[in-house]
Design an enzyme around this catalytic site. Structure first.
Site, PDB file in Angstrom:
ATOM      1  CE  LYS A  70      -0.928  11.902 -28.407  1.00 41.17           C
ATOM      2  NZ  LYS A  70       0.006  11.722 -29.527  1.00 41.17           N
ATOM      3  CE1 TYR A 130       0.236  16.069 -28.657  1.00 40.09           C
ATOM      4  CE2 TYR A 130       0.288  17.863 -30.247  1.00 40.09           C
ATOM      5  CZ  TYR A 130       0.923  16.830 -29.583  1.00 40.09           C
ATOM      6  OH  TYR A 130       2.237  16.555 -29.852  1.00 40.09           O
ATOM      7  CG  ASP A 166       7.416  11.476 -37.356  1.00 41.70           C
ATOM      8  OD1 ASP A 166       7.460  10.787 -36.313  1.00 41.70           O
ATOM      9  OD2 ASP A 166       6.903  12.603 -37.389  1.00 41.70           O
TER      10      ASP A 166
END
Length: 180
Positions: A70, A130, A166
């Site tokens: 990335k 990204y 997450d």
């Protein structure tokens, strides 16, 4: 552009040459040949864009079978960006590095394949782009828990806003076992 090697092997901070005049600002955000010359030779195949509010933490994400390199930049706002080396044969295996990126200096962070990656928004509104070296594969996605005590990442915010995914990130020890 200027290149700084970061703490983790193969990660780089890329400082663009910025041209400013009465009209505004211009700089290159990507130039395939120049990036190849500094060791970023993987083909870019996908670009992602996220918008986050203050305190949102995204990550630490990675793909095991289809790892993504990335190239991260901030278009608006400021982030603390983190990479964790998950390459078992690396001298910096299980180490992390963090870098502040913003829309003023326009530095970029190169995170190669084999790393977990995440960031926390430090602005009211933060826009992050990204470029990735492989396509996102939802069946291959993994999440390393952002607060793993073994890593002891020095996040600048103590109680971030997290997605359900997450919140359910795995601890480093479990990730390491899965990598073997």
């Amino acid at each position: 552009m200027k290149i700084l090697n970061r703490k983790l092997i193969d990660t780089k901070e890329i400082i663009p040459q910025i041209h400013q005049d009465s009209r505004g600002t211009f700089f290159e955000t990507f130039h395939k040949q120049k990036y190849n010359n500094i060791g970023i030779e993987d083909e870019i195949v996908q670009e992602n864009y996220s918008v986050s509010t203050y305190g949102v933490l995204r990550g630490l994400h990675f793909q095991k079978q289809f790892p993504q390199g990335k190239l991260v930049k901030v278009n608006k706002g400021k982030i603390f960006d983190v990479a964790v080396d998950l390459r078992p044969n690396s001298k910096t295996f299980c180490q992390w590095d963090g870098i502040y990126l913003d829309d003023i200096a326009h530095h970029q962070f190169w995170v190669p394949k084999g790393f977990a990656h995440g960031f926390i928004s430090l602005s009211d509104i933060t826009e992050v782009a990204y470029m990735c070296t492989d396509i996102y594969n939802s069946d291959d996605q993994e999440c390393l828990i952002w607060s793993d005590k073994k890593l002891d990442i020095k996040w600048p915010i103590k109680n971030p806003i997290l997605s359900e995914r997450d919140l359910l990130g795995k601890p480093l020890d479990m990730i390491i076992d899965d990598l073997k």
